[in-house]
Design a protein around this motif. Structure first.
Motif, mmCIF file in Angstrom:
data_model
loop_
_atom_site.group_PDB
_atom_site.id
_atom_site.type_symbol
_atom_site.label_atom_id
_atom_site.label_comp_id
_atom_site.label_asym_id
_atom_site.label_seq_id
_atom_site.Cartn_x
_atom_site.Cartn_y
_atom_site.Cartn_z
ATOM 1 N N GLN A 89 0.833 -1.131 0.096
ATOM 2 C CA GLN A 89 0.164 -0.020 -0.131
ATOM 3 C C GLN A 89 0.853 1.212 -0.027
ATOM 4 O O GLN A 89 0.444 2.466 0.088
ATOM 5 N N GLY A 90 2.085 1.038 -0.188
ATOM 6 C CA GLY A 90 3.083 2.298 -0.306
ATOM 7 C C GLY A 90 3.639 2.667 1.309
ATOM 8 O O GLY A 90 4.243 3.551 1.506
ATOM 9 N N TRP A 91 3.383 1.651 2.184
ATOM 10 C CA TRP A 91 3.872 1.991 3.536
ATOM 11 C C TRP A 91 5.428 1.771 3.585
ATOM 12 O O TRP A 91 5.857 0.708 2.975
ATOM 13 N N THR A 92 6.004 2.344 4.377
ATOM 14 C CA THR A 92 7.511 1.902 4.934
ATOM 15 C C THR A 92 7.185 1.056 6.166
ATOM 16 O O THR A 92 6.631 1.452 6.919
ATOM 17 N N VAL A 93 7.583 -0.016 5.968
ATOM 18 C CA VAL A 93 7.497 -1.124 7.026
ATOM 19 C C VAL A 93 9.015 -1.440 7.574
ATOM 20 O O VAL A 93 9.881 -2.116 6.772
ATOM 21 N N LEU A 94 9.073 -1.313 8.617
ATOM 22 C CA LEU A 94 10.253 -1.616 9.629
ATOM 23 C C LEU A 94 10.034 -3.127 9.988
ATOM 24 O O LEU A 94 8.977 -3.139 11.086
ATOM 25 N N ALA A 95 10.825 -4.011 9.740
ATOM 26 C CA ALA A 95 10.418 -5.529 10.023
ATOM 27 C C ALA A 95 11.360 -5.807 10.982
ATOM 28 O O ALA A 95 12.450 -6.185 10.662
ATOM 29 N N GLY A 96 10.936 -6.104 12.269
ATOM 30 C CA GLY A 96 11.852 -6.522 13.416
ATOM 31 C C GLY A 96 12.001 -7.900 13.105
ATOM 32 O O GLY A 96 10.993 -8.576 13.332
ATOM 33 N N CYS A 97 13.299 -8.418 13.276
ATOM 34 C CA CYS A 97 13.640 -9.658 13.371
ATOM 35 C C CYS A 97 14.842 -10.016 14.100
ATOM 36 O O CYS A 97 15.561 -9.382 14.250
ATOM 37 N N ARG A 98 14.770 -11.496 14.574
ATOM 38 C CA ARG A 98 16.085 -11.767 15.205
ATOM 39 C C ARG A 98 17.137 -12.041 14.303
ATOM 40 O O ARG A 98 18.367 -11.733 14.684
ATOM 41 N N GLU A 99 16.699 -12.275 13.016
ATOM 42 C CA GLU A 99 17.813 -12.686 12.000
ATOM 43 C C GLU A 99 17.427 -11.822 10.666
ATOM 44 O O GLU A 99 17.123 -12.250 9.924
ATOM 45 N N PRO A 100 17.702 -10.463 10.626
ATOM 46 C CA PRO A 100 17.282 -9.518 9.773
ATOM 47 C C PRO A 100 17.961 -9.958 8.400
ATOM 48 O O PRO A 100 17.292 -10.157 7.288
ATOM 49 N N ALA A 101 18.860 -10.336 8.503
ATOM 50 C CA ALA A 101 19.855 -10.768 7.089
ATOM 51 C C ALA A 101 19.038 -11.734 6.269
ATOM 52 O O ALA A 101 18.898 -11.789 5.116
ATOM 53 N N ARG A 102 18.326 -12.911 7.061
ATOM 54 C CA ARG A 102 17.622 -14.045 6.500
ATOM 55 C C ARG A 102 16.393 -13.323 5.815
ATOM 56 O O ARG A 102 16.193 -13.553 4.768
ATOM 57 N N LEU A 103 15.633 -12.304 6.374
ATOM 58 C CA LEU A 103 14.687 -11.856 5.764
ATOM 59 C C LEU A 103 15.131 -10.720 4.442
ATOM 60 O O LEU A 103 14.616 -11.081 3.210
ATOM 61 N N ALA A 104 16.137 -10.263 4.564
ATOM 62 C CA ALA A 104 16.793 -9.185 3.561
ATOM 63 C C ALA A 104 16.950 -9.971 2.267
ATOM 64 O O ALA A 104 16.594 -9.615 1.437
ATOM 65 N N ALA A 105 17.672 -11.400 2.462
ATOM 66 C CA ALA A 105 17.947 -12.199 1.616
ATOM 67 C C ALA A 105 16.481 -12.534 0.425
ATOM 68 O O ALA A 105 16.903 -13.115 -0.399
ATOM 69 N N THR A 106 15.501 -12.685 1.191
ATOM 70 C CA THR A 106 14.096 -13.034 0.479
ATOM 71 C C THR A 106 13.443 -12.038 -0.222
ATOM 72 O O THR A 106 12.562 -12.180 -1.157
ATOM 73 N N LEU A 107 13.901 -10.757 0.098
ATOM 74 C CA LEU A 107 13.144 -9.528 -0.287
ATOM 75 C C LEU A 107 13.754 -8.998 -1.796
ATOM 76 O O LEU A 107 14.723 -9.072 -2.114
ATOM 77 N N THR A 108 12.289 -8.660 -2.631
ATOM 78 C CA THR A 108 12.855 -8.015 -3.959
ATOM 79 C C THR A 108 12.172 -6.692 -3.897
ATOM 80 O O THR A 108 11.378 -6.356 -3.038
ATOM 81 N N ALA A 109 12.515 -5.904 -4.845
ATOM 82 C CA ALA A 109 12.092 -4.771 -5.093
ATOM 83 C C ALA A 109 10.337 -4.872 -5.188
ATOM 84 O O ALA A 109 9.771 -3.679 -4.640
ATOM 85 N N ALA A 110 9.897 -5.788 -5.656
ATOM 86 C CA ALA A 110 8.282 -5.994 -5.572
ATOM 87 C C ALA A 110 7.831 -5.809 -4.380
ATOM 88 O O ALA A 110 6.539 -5.902 -4.113
ATOM 89 N N ASP A 111 8.547 -6.232 -3.364
ATOM 90 C CA ASP A 111 8.127 -6.289 -1.941
ATOM 91 C C ASP A 111 7.817 -4.907 -1.361
ATOM 92 O O ASP A 111 7.160 -4.659 -0.650
#
Ligand SMILES: NC(=O)c1ccc[n+]([C@@H]2O[C@H](COP(=O)([O-])OP(=O)(O)OC[C@H]3O[C@@H](n4cnc5c(N)ncnc54)[C@H](OP(=O)(O)O)[C@@H]3O)[C@@H](O)[C@H]2O)c1
Length: 230
Positions: free
Chosen positions: A24-46
């Motif tokens: 919806q155009g929001w900025t989402v700060l995604a709190g994670c214990r292992e942020p690198a793991r999530l970062a590796a799955t994200l693409t520009a489409a997210d």
């Protein structure tokens, strides 16, 4: 555009809620214990999802997250306290205090640990919202209905019931923040070994609706169909 912080956004309902708000155009700060793991799955489409380190059981981690979030934004519109664990599944007659400790540390003390230091950032929003991800297992009304024998373990339901009361108290005493407690419903995620009967889309409906809602009233317990009895 709005900014949200979601705890426990590495997988399950947290990451799907993050994707839906970012769509919806929001900025989402995604709190994670292992942020690198999530970062590796994200693409520009997210969209604009920013993984940041956060362990809700650790004061130092929360303190560091406040600093990191403050570096990204001076305003937080929505805080979603989503991170939770089932904890030890022991029946009441045999459960020990130790059996309760992990679930309480994450599901009860976690939201308190995270909420207080983020109130100043939230209060910079025109309509600050606090979304507490609870469960129907935390509903005294539903769990005291003898027709149901859902999850007869002491830790998780009692932790979610405590979270419900915490939320009521925030709603009563922090009137400038719109507090909504949500029950996602039984949803296929790691939390229940994917036994849940809803899709993660359905499971995040109430979380996303509460994040988007700017009118309230504060202090409601909602699922995707409407009001949940306390
Ligand atoms: N699924 C359901 O049927 C259902 C029903 C009712 C309510 N809920 C509630 O919905 C919320 C999300 O559940 P889910 O089904 O998405 O569970 P899940 O798939 O097990 O995901 C739980 C999330 O919480 C995170 N987490 C756990 N401990 C943490 C900690 N100490 N610090 C930071 N993050 C932590 C996990 O991170 P890691 O990847 O680092 O472990 C993960 O991202 C929970 O509050 C749950 O109680 C779920």
């Amino acid at each position: 555009m709005s900014t949200a912080l979601i705890t426990g956004a590495s997988r399950g309902l947290g990451v799907v809620a993050a994707r839906r708000l970012a769509a919806q155009g929001w900025t989402v700060l995604a709190g994670c214990r292992e942020p690198a793991r999530l970062a590796a799955t994200l693409t520009a489409a997210d969209g604009d999802i920013r993984p940041i380190p956060l362990d809700v059981t650790d004061d130092a981690s929360v303190e560091a997250t406040v600093k990191e979030v403050s570096a990204h934004t001076d305003t937080l519109d929505v805080l979603v306290n989503n991170a939770a664990i089932v904890g030890v599944m022991s029946e009441p007659a045999v459960a020990s205090v130790e059996d309760l400790r992990a679930a309480y540390e994450t599901n009860v003390f976690g939201p308190v640990r995270v909420t207080r230091p983020f109130l100043p950032l939230l209060r910079r929003s025109a309509v600050p919202r606090l979304v507490m991800v609870s469960s129907s297992l935390g509903s005294l009304a539903e769990m005291s209905d003898w027709r149901w024998d859902n999850h007869p373990h002491l830790a998780y339901p009692s932790a979610k019931a405590a979270l419900n009361m915490l939320s009521v108290m925030y709603a009563k005493t922090v009137p400038d923040v719109l507090v909504t407690v949500v029950n996602p419903g039984f949803t296929a995620t790691d939390l229940n070994d994917h036994q849940g009967t809803q899709t993660v889309e359905e499971g995040t409906d109430a979380i996303v609706a509460a994040a988007l809602d700017t009118t309230g009233p504060s202090g409601r317990f909602l699922d995707r169909f409407g009001t949940v009895p306390w």
